[in-house]
Design an enzyme around this catalytic site. Structure first.
Site, mmCIF file in Angstrom:
data_model
loop_
_atom_site.group_PDB
_atom_site.id
_atom_site.type_symbol
_atom_site.label_atom_id
_atom_site.label_comp_id
_atom_site.label_asym_id
_atom_site.label_seq_id
_atom_site.Cartn_x
_atom_site.Cartn_y
_atom_site.Cartn_z
ATOM 1 N N LEU A 139 1.150 -1.162 -0.201
ATOM 2 C CA LEU A 139 -0.001 -0.046 -0.234
ATOM 3 C C LEU A 139 1.419 1.141 0.073
ATOM 4 O O LEU A 139 2.074 1.497 0.527
ATOM 5 C CB LEU A 139 -1.262 -0.153 1.072
ATOM 6 C CG LEU A 139 -1.755 -0.745 2.191
ATOM 7 C CD1 LEU A 139 -2.701 -1.075 2.597
ATOM 8 C CD2 LEU A 139 -2.799 -0.836 0.993
ATOM 9 N N ASP A 140 0.456 2.094 -0.739
ATOM 10 C CA ASP A 140 1.700 4.056 -0.505
ATOM 11 C C ASP A 140 1.309 4.143 1.148
ATOM 12 O O ASP A 140 0.018 3.738 2.354
ATOM 13 C CB ASP A 140 0.306 4.475 -1.023
ATOM 14 C CG ASP A 140 0.766 3.885 -2.982
ATOM 15 O OD1 ASP A 140 1.163 3.800 -3.438
ATOM 16 O OD2 ASP A 140 -0.123 5.143 -3.533
ATOM 17 N N ARG A 141 1.969 4.595 0.933
ATOM 18 C CA ARG A 141 2.605 4.867 2.359
ATOM 19 C C ARG A 141 1.328 6.401 2.862
ATOM 20 O O ARG A 141 0.817 6.001 4.380
ATOM 21 C CB ARG A 141 3.542 6.545 2.254
ATOM 22 C CG ARG A 141 3.997 6.937 3.587
ATOM 23 C CD ARG A 141 4.883 8.406 3.775
ATOM 24 N NE ARG A 141 6.400 8.505 2.853
ATOM 25 C CZ ARG A 141 7.065 7.928 3.715
ATOM 26 N NH1 ARG A 141 6.986 7.533 5.231
ATOM 27 N NH2 ARG A 141 8.692 7.539 3.234
ATOM 28 N N THR A 143 -1.518 5.537 2.209
ATOM 29 C CA THR A 143 -3.020 4.567 1.685
ATOM 30 C C THR A 143 -2.791 4.338 3.430
ATOM 31 O O THR A 143 -2.651 2.957 3.497
ATOM 32 C CB THR A 143 -2.990 4.181 0.819
ATOM 33 O OG1 THR A 143 -2.906 4.982 -0.367
ATOM 34 C CG2 THR A 143 -4.348 2.793 0.502
ATOM 35 N N ARG A 245 -4.795 6.045 -7.489
ATOM 36 C CA ARG A 245 -4.816 7.761 -7.663
ATOM 37 C C ARG A 245 -4.514 8.131 -8.887
ATOM 38 O O ARG A 245 -5.399 9.312 -9.071
ATOM 39 C CB ARG A 245 -3.714 8.325 -6.889
ATOM 40 C CG ARG A 245 -3.953 7.851 -4.740
ATOM 41 C CD ARG A 245 -2.888 7.543 -4.314
ATOM 42 N NE ARG A 245 -2.162 9.180 -4.484
ATOM 43 C CZ ARG A 245 -0.215 9.128 -4.514
ATOM 44 N NH1 ARG A 245 0.175 8.525 -3.209
ATOM 45 N NH2 ARG A 245 0.210 10.315 -4.247
#
Length: 329
Positions: A139-141, A143, A245
């Site tokens: 997961l993105d930082r 998210t 995104r």
């Protein structure tokens, strides 16, 4: 260890690379020395020569020549604060996996100027064999939400296959600017990485562009706050970097608080909305090795709950478990 050993590869070690197998059983043996032992034929598998990256199969016999130091697995250093923190994030746990509720702002893996991250803290939750759990997706930082981590090599192999084969069903919640038109549908385009001053960024490119990868997301508008904001449920079919995104920005409805892909000029957020990326990995369903199906949901992070309250969105009324963007598209 002063004598030659013959070790049988266990079922849990199916598919493991030879160098990683040695790192697990003989952590005192440096990689350079292991390479020399393999190159000179002192390490063999089923009596045959092998390479450092050879994959092992359960039941194979590994010839292990004499190595220095006692034949013990050195336990990883345990940071009790990290262990307690990770335990506080557990949404689901069994003998093979954890599902964590990853907080907003915490990196999953290390990088430039990133010292604290999930991957590093996992060393403090070793399994019965002393192995650190393994990430099986990312997961993105910024998210938040459901993050799956395998406890064993066999589980990591299984769930890695699950994610690669798209057998895992992932549902995300996002707050976006404006109302998507149409209210539900799918976004399909090619993405490629582009270097910027702030690091790599994903851009929409034509088919055939160097490094281009196809991406697809189903979306559905769950609720709206007038024409200014919408709560959107997203189901990614592919798993490209920053996919959701980029897709919402491409649709003309960028995700609220996105520092990289928010593309509305002269934007001023109204008072009462929280700061930060409003993207949450709400729910994940995936097949377990037992054949049963796991279904886990993560509660909203505080900043998204604050924005939901400000906009009048009711997470209890419209839950992801009752919405299937793919079916509605």
């Amino acid at each position: 260890m002063s004598a030659v050993q013959e070790r049988t590869v266990s079922t849990d070690e199916e598919g493991m690379r030879l160098d990683r197998w040695f790192a697990l059983h003989f952590p005192q043996l440096g990689f350079g020395r292991l390479q020399k032992l393999i190159r000179t034929g002192q390490v063999r598998v089923d009596k045959g020569r092998v390479q450092t990256n050879s994959r092992l199969s359960a039941g194979q016999v590994v010839r292990v020549p004499p190595v220095d130091d006692p034949d013990v697995v050195r336990a990883p250093r345990i940071n009790e604060e990290d262990a307690a923190f990770l335990r506080s994030l557990i949404l689901y746990e069994d003998d093979e996996i954890y599902v964590f509720n990853k907080p907003f702002g915490l990196a999953v893996q290390g990088g430039t100027n990133t010292k604290r991250h999930i991957d590093g803290m996992l060393k403090s939750l070793p399994n019965k064999k002393g192995e650190a759990p393994r990430l099986v997706h990312r997961l993105d930082r910024d998210t938040s939400g459901c993050l799956v981590v395998a406890k064993t090599h066999a589980a990591a192999s299984h769930f890695g296959t699950v994610f690669r084969s798209r057998s895992a069903r992932k549902i995300y919640w996002a707050v976006v600017v404006g109302n998507p038109n149409p209210r539900q549908g799918d976004i399909s385009c090619f993405l490629a990485k582009q270097a910027t001053q702030d690091g790599e960024q994903m851009i929409v490119v034509p088919h055939g562009y160097p490094g281009a990868q196809h991406s697809q997301t189903y979306y559905s508008t769950t609720d709206t706050a007038g024409r200014r904001f919408a709560w959107v449920t997203l189901k990614p079919v592919t798993g490209r970097t920053h996919q959701l995104r980029v897709h919402m920005a491409q649709l003309g409805n960028p995700i609220l608080g996105d520092p990289r892909y928010f593309n509305i000029e002269n934007w001023q957020a109204p008072e009462g909305l929280a700061e930060g990326l409003h993207l949450h990995a709400r729910r994940i369903t995936l097949p377990l090795r037992s054949g049963k199906k796991l279904d886990v949901s993560a509660p909203l992070p505080p900043h998204m709950q604050e924005t939901f309250d400000a906009l009048g969105f009711d997470a209890a009324r419209y839950d992801a478990q009752n919405v299937d963007p793919e079916a509605e598209a």
